[in-house]
Design an enzyme around this catalytic site. Sequence first.
Site, mmCIF file in Angstrom:
data_model
loop_
_atom_site.group_PDB
_atom_site.id
_atom_site.type_symbol
_atom_site.label_atom_id
_atom_site.label_comp_id
_atom_site.label_asym_id
_atom_site.label_seq_id
_atom_site.Cartn_x
_atom_site.Cartn_y
_atom_site.Cartn_z
ATOM 1 N N GLY A 86 31.761 25.275 -13.812
ATOM 2 C CA GLY A 86 31.465 25.059 -12.392
ATOM 3 C C GLY A 86 29.998 25.257 -12.087
ATOM 4 O O GLY A 86 29.221 25.707 -12.933
ATOM 5 N N ARG A 89 24.804 27.696 -10.434
ATOM 6 C CA ARG A 89 23.509 27.902 -9.780
ATOM 7 C C ARG A 89 23.061 26.661 -9.015
ATOM 8 O O ARG A 89 21.886 26.503 -8.703
ATOM 9 C CB ARG A 89 22.454 28.269 -10.799
ATOM 10 C CG ARG A 89 22.349 27.253 -11.905
ATOM 11 C CD ARG A 89 21.084 27.434 -12.631
ATOM 12 N NE ARG A 89 21.132 26.682 -13.877
ATOM 13 C CZ ARG A 89 20.135 26.606 -14.713
ATOM 14 N NH1 ARG A 89 19.014 27.222 -14.442
ATOM 15 N NH2 ARG A 89 20.244 25.923 -15.812
ATOM 16 N N ARG A 172 18.156 17.773 -6.619
ATOM 17 C CA ARG A 172 18.600 16.733 -7.542
ATOM 18 C C ARG A 172 19.461 15.725 -6.802
ATOM 19 O O ARG A 172 20.287 16.081 -5.967
ATOM 20 C CB ARG A 172 19.388 17.375 -8.674
ATOM 21 C CG ARG A 172 19.930 16.385 -9.677
ATOM 22 C CD ARG A 172 20.274 17.035 -10.984
ATOM 23 N NE ARG A 172 21.462 17.865 -10.903
ATOM 24 C CZ ARG A 172 21.989 18.495 -11.958
ATOM 25 N NH1 ARG A 172 21.402 18.406 -13.140
ATOM 26 N NH2 ARG A 172 23.065 19.223 -11.842
ATOM 27 N N ASP A 244 30.548 19.164 -20.088
ATOM 28 C CA ASP A 244 30.181 19.447 -18.694
ATOM 29 C C ASP A 244 28.829 18.817 -18.344
ATOM 30 O O ASP A 244 28.435 18.806 -17.177
ATOM 31 C CB ASP A 244 30.136 20.961 -18.434
ATOM 32 C CG ASP A 244 29.266 21.696 -19.432
ATOM 33 O OD1 ASP A 244 29.481 21.531 -20.643
ATOM 34 O OD2 ASP A 244 28.359 22.432 -18.996
ATOM 35 N N ASN A 245 28.141 18.296 -19.348
ATOM 36 C CA ASN A 245 26.854 17.639 -19.100
ATOM 37 C C ASN A 245 26.942 16.129 -19.285
ATOM 38 O O ASN A 245 25.934 15.468 -19.504
ATOM 39 C CB ASN A 245 25.780 18.213 -20.031
ATOM 40 C CG ASN A 245 25.460 19.667 -19.705
ATOM 41 O OD1 ASN A 245 25.692 20.117 -18.589
ATOM 42 N ND2 ASN A 245 24.932 20.400 -20.668
HETATM 43 P P1 AMP Z 1 23.738 24.211 -18.187
HETATM 44 O O1 AMP Z 1 23.415 24.785 -19.532
HETATM 45 O O2 AMP Z 1 22.605 24.250 -17.228
HETATM 46 O O3 AMP Z 1 24.377 22.876 -18.268
HETATM 47 O O4 AMP Z 1 24.815 25.219 -17.568
HETATM 48 C C1 AMP Z 1 26.054 25.535 -18.158
HETATM 49 C C2 AMP Z 1 26.853 26.396 -17.201
HETATM 50 O O5 AMP Z 1 26.197 27.647 -16.985
HETATM 51 C C3 AMP Z 1 27.055 25.797 -15.824
HETATM 52 O O6 AMP Z 1 28.308 26.215 -15.347
HETATM 53 C C4 AMP Z 1 25.937 26.410 -15.031
HETATM 54 O O7 AMP Z 1 26.188 26.418 -13.661
HETATM 55 C C5 AMP Z 1 25.902 27.814 -15.604
HETATM 56 N N1 AMP Z 1 24.567 28.429 -15.457
HETATM 57 C C6 AMP Z 1 23.432 28.123 -16.118
HETATM 58 N N2 AMP Z 1 22.432 28.923 -15.739
HETATM 59 C C7 AMP Z 1 22.915 29.757 -14.791
HETATM 60 C C8 AMP Z 1 22.366 30.812 -14.012
HETATM 61 N N3 AMP Z 1 21.100 31.176 -14.113
HETATM 62 N N4 AMP Z 1 23.189 31.433 -13.138
HETATM 63 C C9 AMP Z 1 24.477 31.081 -13.031
HETATM 64 N N5 AMP Z 1 25.060 30.119 -13.734
HETATM 65 C C10 AMP Z 1 24.290 29.449 -14.615
HETATM 66 MG MG MG Z 2 25.273 21.662 -17.151
#
Ligand code: AMP
Ligand code: MG
Length: 479
Positions: A86, A89, A172, A244-245
Amino acid sequence: MQIAFDNSYAALPDRFFAPLLPTPVKDPGLIAINRDLAALLGIDADALSTPEGIKMLAGNAPPEGAAPMAQAYAGHQFGNWVPQLGDGRAILLGEVIDTNGQRRDIQLKGAGPTPFSRRGDGRNWIGPVMREYLVSEAMHAMGVPTTRALAAVTTGERVQRERAYPGAILTRVASSHIRTGTFQYFAARDDKEALTLLTQHVIDRHYPSATGPLDLIRHVTAAQARLIAKWMGLGFIHGVMNTDNMSIAGETIDYGPCAFMDVYHPDQVFSSIDRHGRYAYRRQPEITVWNLAQFATSLLPIMGDNRDKAIADATEAIHEFADIYADAWEAEFAAKLGLTAPTEGDAALAYDLLKTMAEGRADFTRTFRALSGPSPADAAQEFADAEGFALWLPAWMNRVAKEGSENDRMERMFAKNPALIPRNHRVEEAISAGLNGDFAPFHRLNKALATPYDLALENADLSLPPSPEERVTQTFCGT
Ligand code: AMP
Ligand code: MG
């Protein structure tokens, strides 16, 4: 701040998202506004640049008509199943219909903790914000489907990572933020009703001609095949192709430890946590198929009572990837080589060139750009060892001579092979300067990347490969 929101995701049931406001920040400051994109969205860029507008971009003053929320999704991260991810952030403000009639999400990335934050702080720092801004806008300028960057602001707060960094928020814009992982989230909960609603929402929004879940798999498969072929044609490595990406709309999304290759090698990896090369350049097509299989699996519960038939149908739909991708790849590389009417042997010609480039340690972007010019033999200068290239060149020269005039060839190739890409060392340089409060290198790079096929003389340095000291071998996941 007037934004004509027209929110559709917010009308889905409660379990699709958590409504919540961004957490206000101490001292919002402007890094950049994307005026062209603002105009496309029908948003007044001047208003965005006022203190009121900047407050809005920082999450301190949610605009009227917004339906702020964190979206629920799950996903496979490096192959491991995570039932709940989910928006940890990111907060979706809402949707607008742009001046082309296309529906677009507007999201603040780094806007504070949400129910999905797990142990994270919900924040972002200027490094990843600047990287995503530069790279996503460059991708757009090069014709690659992608999320966009409307704005970047500083928060006046520190964000703790390996050390404390200045906080920032990216605004974004995306066709939607619906991911493979959104479907997986509901499939894992055996929530057929949600899967049906989500499927219909995605069909209405992205693939109006799709006739149902099976046909949606076909559409998403085709969109992904075409997207990945474009990445490959630019030497782009996403770095974190977790489910998720992967955007259901077929846009490049979630620029983390991504990069364009300097020296070509098919096994190149960028993410420091990708130790096994799962997301290496050459593996991107097969990983996409793996992700598509997860997508299809999540749709099985709503593909009829005959599960065996559903599996057979879904499998067949995903297998369409191979041909669509092969055609798209061949068209991509034929165009890069100036060939308008691909014939038998052209694909082999492209593969052979890539092989000599890998063996001869050639710069990917500069080799194709040099080939585009009046003296293609000069491309040899982009190789550490040009022996293989020298053998390859005459075959291509003979082939391209059949395509007509030299001038036309050059024009076509210059319009296809960028002179400028967001080179990793330049992105890092812009981030380093930003850390010292100097955003001039960021703005210069961003402006130059807006016209990647036209290299102004004063930007020649931006097209150079990194010197040994400048080389960035990895980008870190410390986002
Ligand atoms: P990402 O690696 O940016 O695709 O993020 C993977 C997951 O980790 C997603 O659910 C993001 O919302 C969560 N996430 C990444 N960085 C943070 C953060 N600093 N605080 C909270 N959730 C994060
Ligand atoms: Mg992501």
